[in-house]
Design a protein around this motif. Structure first.
Motif, PDB file in Angstrom:
ATOM      1  N   GLY A 129       0.918  -1.201  -0.036  1.00  0.00           N
ATOM      2  CA  GLY A 129       0.006  -0.007   0.016  1.00  0.00           C
ATOM      3  C   GLY A 129       0.747   1.252  -0.036  1.00  0.00           C
ATOM      4  N   SER A 130       2.197   1.331   0.533  1.00  0.00           N
ATOM      5  CA  SER A 130       2.910   2.217   0.453  1.00  0.00           C
ATOM      6  C   SER A 130       3.217   2.810  -0.869  1.00  0.00           C
ATOM      7  CB  SER A 130       4.234   2.039   1.072  1.00  0.00           C
ATOM      8  OG  SER A 130       4.954   1.011   0.530  1.00  0.00           O
ATOM      9  N   LEU A 131       3.135   1.878  -1.950  1.00  0.00           N
ATOM     10  CA  LEU A 131       3.310   2.239  -3.409  1.00  0.00           C
ATOM     11  C   LEU A 131       2.310   3.099  -4.002  1.00  0.00           C
ATOM     12  CD1 LEU A 131       5.612  -0.873  -4.773  1.00  0.00           C
ATOM     13  CD2 LEU A 131       6.247   1.578  -3.648  1.00  0.00           C
ATOM     14  N   GLY A 132       0.857   2.878  -3.429  1.00  0.00           N
ATOM     15  CA  GLY A 132      -0.173   3.488  -4.088  1.00  0.00           C
ATOM     16  C   GLY A 132      -1.433   2.795  -3.682  1.00  0.00           C
ATOM     17  N   SER A 133      -2.272   3.426  -3.516  1.00  0.00           N
ATOM     18  CA  SER A 133      -3.775   2.635  -3.200  1.00  0.00           C
ATOM     19  C   SER A 133      -4.229   2.005  -4.129  1.00  0.00           C
ATOM     20  CB  SER A 133      -4.752   3.875  -2.990  1.00  0.00           C
ATOM     21  OG  SER A 133      -5.786   3.335  -2.665  1.00  0.00           O
ATOM     22  N   SER A 134      -5.083   0.791  -3.763  1.00  0.00           N
ATOM     23  CA  SER A 134      -5.733  -0.024  -4.544  1.00  0.00           C
ATOM     24  C   SER A 134      -6.704   0.472  -5.251  1.00  0.00           C
ATOM     25  CB  SER A 134      -5.995  -1.417  -3.755  1.00  0.00           C
ATOM     26  OG  SER A 134      -7.029  -1.285  -2.946  1.00  0.00           O
ATOM     27  N   ARG A 135      -7.254   1.508  -4.523  1.00  0.00           N
ATOM     28  CA  ARG A 135      -8.662   2.356  -5.108  1.00  0.00           C
ATOM     29  C   ARG A 135      -8.437   3.552  -5.961  1.00  0.00           C
ATOM     30  NH1 ARG A 135     -11.936   2.637   0.682  1.00  0.00           N
ATOM     31  NH2 ARG A 135     -11.886   0.407   1.115  1.00  0.00           N
ATOM     32  N   SER A 136      -7.166   3.724  -6.389  1.00  0.00           N
ATOM     33  CA  SER A 136      -6.839   4.925  -7.162  1.00  0.00           C
ATOM     34  C   SER A 136      -7.111   4.720  -8.671  1.00  0.00           C
ATOM     35  CB  SER A 136      -5.307   5.156  -6.792  1.00  0.00           C
ATOM     36  OG  SER A 136      -4.607   4.212  -7.037  1.00  0.00           O
ATOM     37  N   GLY A 137      -7.556   3.452  -9.041  1.00  0.00           N
ATOM     38  CA  GLY A 137      -7.801   3.253 -10.448  1.00  0.00           C
ATOM     39  C   GLY A 137      -6.465   2.530 -11.210  1.00  0.00           C
ATOM     40  N   ALA A 138      -6.884   2.036 -12.150  1.00  0.00           N
ATOM     41  CA  ALA A 138      -5.630   1.492 -12.936  1.00  0.00           C
ATOM     42  C   ALA A 138      -4.976   2.513 -13.632  1.00  0.00           C
ATOM     43  CB  ALA A 138      -6.218   0.551 -14.088  1.00  0.00           C
ATOM     44  N   PRO A 139      -3.439   2.569 -13.725  1.00  0.00           N
ATOM     45  CA  PRO A 139      -2.624   3.638 -14.264  1.00  0.00           C
ATOM     46  C   PRO A 139      -2.813   3.615 -15.600  1.00  0.00           C
ATOM     47  CG  PRO A 139      -1.343   1.735 -13.903  1.00  0.00           C
ATOM     48  CD  PRO A 139      -2.613   1.251 -13.079  1.00  0.00           C
ATOM     49  N   SER A 140      -2.693   4.918 -16.429  1.00  0.00           N
ATOM     50  CA  SER A 140      -2.777   5.134 -17.965  1.00  0.00           C
ATOM     51  C   SER A 140      -1.664   4.125 -18.396  1.00  0.00           C
ATOM     52  CB  SER A 140      -3.002   6.373 -18.122  1.00  0.00           C
ATOM     53  OG  SER A 140      -1.870   7.196 -17.571  1.00  0.00           O
ATOM     54  N   LEU A 141      -1.930   3.891 -19.704  1.00  0.00           N
ATOM     55  CA  LEU A 141      -0.978   3.257 -20.490  1.00  0.00           C
ATOM     56  C   LEU A 141      -0.744   3.782 -21.716  1.00  0.00           C
ATOM     57  CD1 LEU A 141      -2.010  -0.707 -20.205  1.00  0.00           C
ATOM     58  CD2 LEU A 141      -0.607   0.626 -18.554  1.00  0.00           C
ATOM     59  N   PRO A 142       0.390   4.835 -21.823  1.00  0.00           N
ATOM     60  CA  PRO A 142       0.825   5.603 -23.070  1.00  0.00           C
ATOM     61  C   PRO A 142       1.458   4.729 -23.743  1.00  0.00           C
ATOM     62  CG  PRO A 142       2.380   6.229 -21.064  1.00  0.00           C
ATOM     63  CD  PRO A 142       1.056   5.402 -20.529  1.00  0.00           C
ATOM     64  N   LEU A 143       1.583   5.190 -25.308  1.00  0.00           N
ATOM     65  CA  LEU A 143       2.454   4.488 -25.941  1.00  0.00           C
ATOM     66  C   LEU A 143       3.804   4.701 -25.577  1.00  0.00           C
ATOM     67  CD1 LEU A 143       0.472   6.041 -29.240  1.00  0.00           C
ATOM     68  CD2 LEU A 143       0.469   3.472 -28.421  1.00  0.00           C
ATOM     69  N   GLY A 144       4.619   3.670 -26.117  1.00  0.00           N
ATOM     70  CA  GLY A 144       6.153   3.618 -25.735  1.00  0.00           C
ATOM     71  C   GLY A 144       6.929   3.106 -26.867  1.00  0.00           C
ATOM     72  N   ALA A 145       8.275   3.399 -26.934  1.00  0.00           N
ATOM     73  CA  ALA A 145       9.080   2.743 -27.690  1.00  0.00           C
ATOM     74  C   ALA A 145       8.919   1.298 -27.612  1.00  0.00           C
ATOM     75  CB  ALA A 145      10.326   3.221 -27.633  1.00  0.00           C
ATOM     76  N   GLY A 146       8.790   0.628 -28.909  1.00  0.00           N
ATOM     77  CA  GLY A 146       8.900  -0.775 -29.036  1.00  0.00           C
ATOM     78  C   GLY A 146       7.226  -1.311 -28.994  1.00  0.00           C
ATOM     79  N   ASP A 147       6.388  -0.307 -28.935  1.00  0.00           N
ATOM     80  CA  ASP A 147       5.185  -0.833 -29.101  1.00  0.00           C
ATOM     81  C   ASP A 147       4.735  -0.948 -30.634  1.00  0.00           C
ATOM     82  OD1 ASP A 147       4.780  -0.679 -26.351  1.00  0.00           O
ATOM     83  OD2 ASP A 147       3.407   1.087 -26.510  1.00  0.00           O
ATOM     84  N   ILE A 148       3.943  -2.103 -31.038  1.00  0.00           N
ATOM     85  CA  ILE A 148       3.566  -2.217 -32.288  1.00  0.00           C
ATOM     86  C   ILE A 148       2.244  -1.863 -32.544  1.00  0.00           C
ATOM     87  CG2 ILE A 148       3.132  -4.090 -34.183  1.00  0.00           C
ATOM     88  CD1 ILE A 148       5.314  -5.753 -32.831  1.00  0.00           C
ATOM     89  N   ILE A 149       2.120  -0.879 -33.635  1.00  0.00           N
ATOM     90  CA  ILE A 149       0.571  -0.520 -33.705  1.00  0.00           C
ATOM     91  C   ILE A 149       0.172  -0.266 -35.176  1.00  0.00           C
ATOM     92  CG2 ILE A 149       0.902   1.453 -31.877  1.00  0.00           C
ATOM     93  CD1 ILE A 149       1.604   3.642 -34.124  1.00  0.00           C
ATOM     94  N   GLN A 150      -0.963  -0.205 -35.444  1.00  0.00           N
ATOM     95  CA  GLN A 150      -1.594  -0.035 -36.757  1.00  0.00           C
ATOM     96  C   GLN A 150      -2.510   1.295 -36.844  1.00  0.00           C
ATOM     97  OE1 GLN A 150      -4.627  -3.036 -37.966  1.00  0.00           O
ATOM     98  NE2 GLN A 150      -2.557  -3.729 -39.611  1.00  0.00           N
ATOM     99  N   VAL A 151      -2.315   1.783 -37.953  1.00  0.00           N
ATOM    100  CA  VAL A 151      -2.983   3.035 -38.281  1.00  0.00           C
ATOM    101  C   VAL A 151      -4.051   3.000 -39.445  1.00  0.00           C
ATOM    102  CG1 VAL A 151      -2.761   5.638 -38.783  1.00  0.00           C
ATOM    103  CG2 VAL A 151      -0.995   4.540 -37.573  1.00  0.00           C
ATOM    104  N   ALA A 152      -5.087   3.377 -39.185  1.00  0.00           N
ATOM    105  CA  ALA A 152      -6.436   3.431 -40.338  1.00  0.00           C
ATOM    106  C   ALA A 152      -6.847   4.733 -40.292  1.00  0.00           C
ATOM    107  CB  ALA A 152      -7.395   2.239 -39.760  1.00  0.00           C
ATOM    108  N   ILE A 153      -7.034   5.052 -41.559  1.00  0.00           N
ATOM    109  CA  ILE A 153      -7.368   6.448 -41.791  1.00  0.00           C
ATOM    110  C   ILE A 153      -8.659   6.396 -42.675  1.00  0.00           C
ATOM    111  CG2 ILE A 153      -6.968   8.530 -43.244  1.00  0.00           C
ATOM    112  CD1 ILE A 153      -3.845   7.614 -42.939  1.00  0.00           C
ATOM    113  N   PHE A 154      -9.633   7.001 -42.472  1.00  0.00           N
ATOM    114  CA  PHE A 154     -11.081   7.003 -42.898  1.00  0.00           C
ATOM    115  C   PHE A 154     -11.266   8.541 -43.441  1.00  0.00           C
ATOM    116  CE2 PHE A 154     -11.299   3.816 -39.714  1.00  0.00           C
ATOM    117  CZ  PHE A 154     -12.185   3.123 -40.003  1.00  0.00           C
ATOM    118  N   GLU A 155     -11.848   8.324 -44.782  1.00  0.00           N
ATOM    119  CA  GLU A 155     -12.147   9.720 -45.434  1.00  0.00           C
ATOM    120  C   GLU A 155     -13.833   9.848 -45.569  1.00  0.00           C
ATOM    121  OE1 GLU A 155      -9.191  11.983 -48.428  1.00  0.00           O
ATOM    122  OE2 GLU A 155      -9.021   9.390 -48.688  1.00  0.00           O
TER     123      GLU A 155
END
Length: 400
Positions: free
Chosen positions: A77-103
Motif C-alpha cells: 500500500g505504500s506504493l499506491g492505493s488499490s482504489r486509485s484506479g488502473a494506471p494509464s498506459l501511454p504509447l512507448g518505444a517498442g510498441d507495435i501499432i496499426q494506423v487506419a485512416i477514414f475519409e
C-alpha cells in the motif's frame, strides 16, 4: 571440630579422586580454550557483559492489547492505493501499432474516385513499431512523436496534419502489442514471465496468476514490488487476506516472489532444543512451546519462560517503558511469561510469535542443588585421571 575438618577434607579428596566419572567432559574446558588462544578479544573489562542493552517485559493482558503492533509491515500500500484506479498506459518505444485512416467520401487523398465497391472509405497502413526516438511515420503527415502520449492525442494530431489534404479524415490507432507496458514476474513462481498490461488494469495477484502462481507455501513467501527506485513487500497470505495490498501494477514494475522460512529457536529446559518451522500462517507462544516439547518437569522453572525479540520502539512507548537509554527503532526485548499463574496459559495462547524469535526456558534453582548431589553420589573407586581432574576442579572453583 578436628573430626569435622578431617571429614570435610576426606570428602573433598574422595570427590577429586572420582573425577573420571563425576566430572567427565566431551571436550576442552572453557579455561583451556582461553589459555591456549593466540589472541584474545574478551569482555573482561565489562564484567563479561556482551554489551547489548535490553528491556524485560512481562506478558500480561496490557501487553496483549498491543501485541498486533509487533507484526506490522508497511506493505504494498505504500506504493499506491488499490482504489486509485488502473494506471494509464501511454504509447512507448517498442510498441507495435496499426494506423487506419477514414475519409468521408471517395476521391480524396487515400480513397480514389474509381475505387469501386469497397467495404468502407478507409485505408489500413501496415503495422509499425514505435521507434527508439518515440516516433511513428504516417504518409503525408510525416514523423510524429508517439511515445509517452495517449492514443487519442496521437490520433488527433494525425487528423490535424491530414485535414488539408484528405476529405474530413478520421484516424484510428490500434495497439497490436505493447512492449513498453509490461511487468516482470520472477522468483518462486511456476512460470517466470513478462506480463503485458491492458487498459483494464492488472493487480499484483493477476500478475502472479499469469506467472502460474506460487510454488512455495503462502505463509513463507514474500511478494516484493520494485517501482521506479522504490521497494515494498508483503507476505503472500496477507496479500490474499487484505484487498488494500492488492494494488494495481504499473509499466516497468518488477514483482519478485521469494520464500523465507519462518523459524524460531528453543533452548534451555524445553522438551526439544533446536530450530523449528512455523508451518502455520500464525503461531502463538503457546503453540511454539508445544512444538518444542513443552517444559521439562525435572528442570524447568515455569516462572521464567523467556522470549527474545527485536521489538519496535513505539510498542514499548505505548506500554509506558522508558526507552531513553536505547537507540534506533528496534529495541532488544525479553518477554517473560510466568506459567505458574494459571491465567498465563491464556496469555501465551494469544501472544503472537515472529520469525527468528528465541524461546529460552530457565532451569529451576533446585536443579543446581541436584547437580551437586549427583556429583557427590557418583563417586567411584577408580583413581585414573585424578591429577587432571583435580586441576579441572581447582579451575572450576576459581571461576565461581
Amino acid at each position: 571440630m578436628k573430626l569435622f575438618a578431617a571429614g570435610l577434607l576426606l570428602s573433598t579428596s574422595v570427590v577429586a579422586l572420582s573425577g573420571c566419572t563425576a566430572t567427565s567432559s566431551s571436550g576442552p574446558t572453557g579455561r583451556a580454550v582461553e589459555e591456549r588462544a593466540t589472541v584474545k578479544v574478551t569482555n573482561a573489562s565489562s564484567k563479561r557483559s556482551v554489551g547489548i542493552d535490553y528491556a524485560l517485559v512481562d506478558i500480561n493482558s496490557s501487553l496483549l492489547a498491543y501485541a498486533s503492533e509487533t507484526t506490522t509491515e508497511a506493505g504494498l500500500g505504500s506504493l499506491g492505493s488499490s482504489r486509485s484506479g488502473a494506471p494509464s498506459l501511454p504509447l512507448g518505444a517498442g510498441d507495435i501499432i496499426q494506423v487506419a485512416i477514414f475519409e468521408s467520401q471517395a476521391g480524396g487523398l487515400f480513397i480514389p474516385a474509381d475505387a469501386g465497391s469497397r467495404p468502407g472509405n478507409y485505408v489500413t497502413l501496415p503495422e509499425q513499431t514505435i521507434a527508439r526516438d518515440g516516433t511513428i511515420s504516417v504518409p503525408y503527415a510525416g514523423r510524429i512523436r508517439a511515445a509517452g502520449r495517449q492514443v487519442e492525442e496521437v490520433q488527433a494530431e494525425v487528423e490535424d496534419l491530414l485535414s488539408s489534404k484528405a476529405i474530413e479524415p478520421q484516424v484510428v490507432i490500434t495497439k497490436v502489442s505493447s512492449k513498453s507496458a509490461q511487468v516482470a514476474v520472477l522468483g518462486d513462481v511456476n512460470e517466470p514471465t513478462k506480463v503485458q498490461l491492458t487498459d483494464a488494469g492488472e493487480r499484483v495477484l493477476d500478475a502472479v496468476s499469469e506467472a502460474g502462481g506460487l510454488k512455495t507455501p503462502n505463509a513463507e513467501t514474500y511478494v516484493t514490488v520494485q517501482r521506479r527506485g522504490r521497494t515494498a513487500r508483503v507476505r503472500f497470505d496477507k496479500l490474499l487476506a487484505n484487498p488494500s495490498e492488492n494494488i494495481y501494477v504499473a509499466p516497468g514494475d518488477t514483482i519478485i516472489a521469494e520464500r523465507e522460512r519462518r523459524t524460531f529457536l528453543a533452548f534451555g529446559a524445553a522438551g526439544t532444543n533446536g530450530r523449528f518451522d512455523f508451518e502455520e500462517e500464525n503461531l502463538t507462544l503457546g503453540e511454539g512451546l508445544g512444538k518444542a516439547g513443552g517444559l521439562l518437569d525435572s528442570r524447568a522453572n515455569p516462572a521464567q519462560v523467556l522470549l527474545y525479540r527485536q521489538a519496535p520502539r513505539k510498542l514499548l512507548v505505548s506500554l509506558g517503558v522508558d526507552v531513553s537509554k536505547f537507540k534506533g527503532d528496534d529495541i532488544p526485548v525479553v518477554f517473560r511469561a510466568d506459567l505458574r499463574d494459571p491465567a498465563a496459559l491464556f496469555a501465551v495462547q494469544k501472544f503472537p510469535m515472529q520469525d527468528k524469535d528465541v524461546i529460552y526456558i530457565s532451569n529451576s534453582d533446585s536443579v543446581e542443588i541436584i547437580k551437586f548431589l549427583n556429583l557427590v553420589n557418583s563417586i567411584s573407586s577408580t583413581a585414573s585421571g585424578v591429577s587432571s581432574d583435580v586441576v579441572s576442579t581447582r579451575d572450576s572453583i576459581k571461576d565461581l
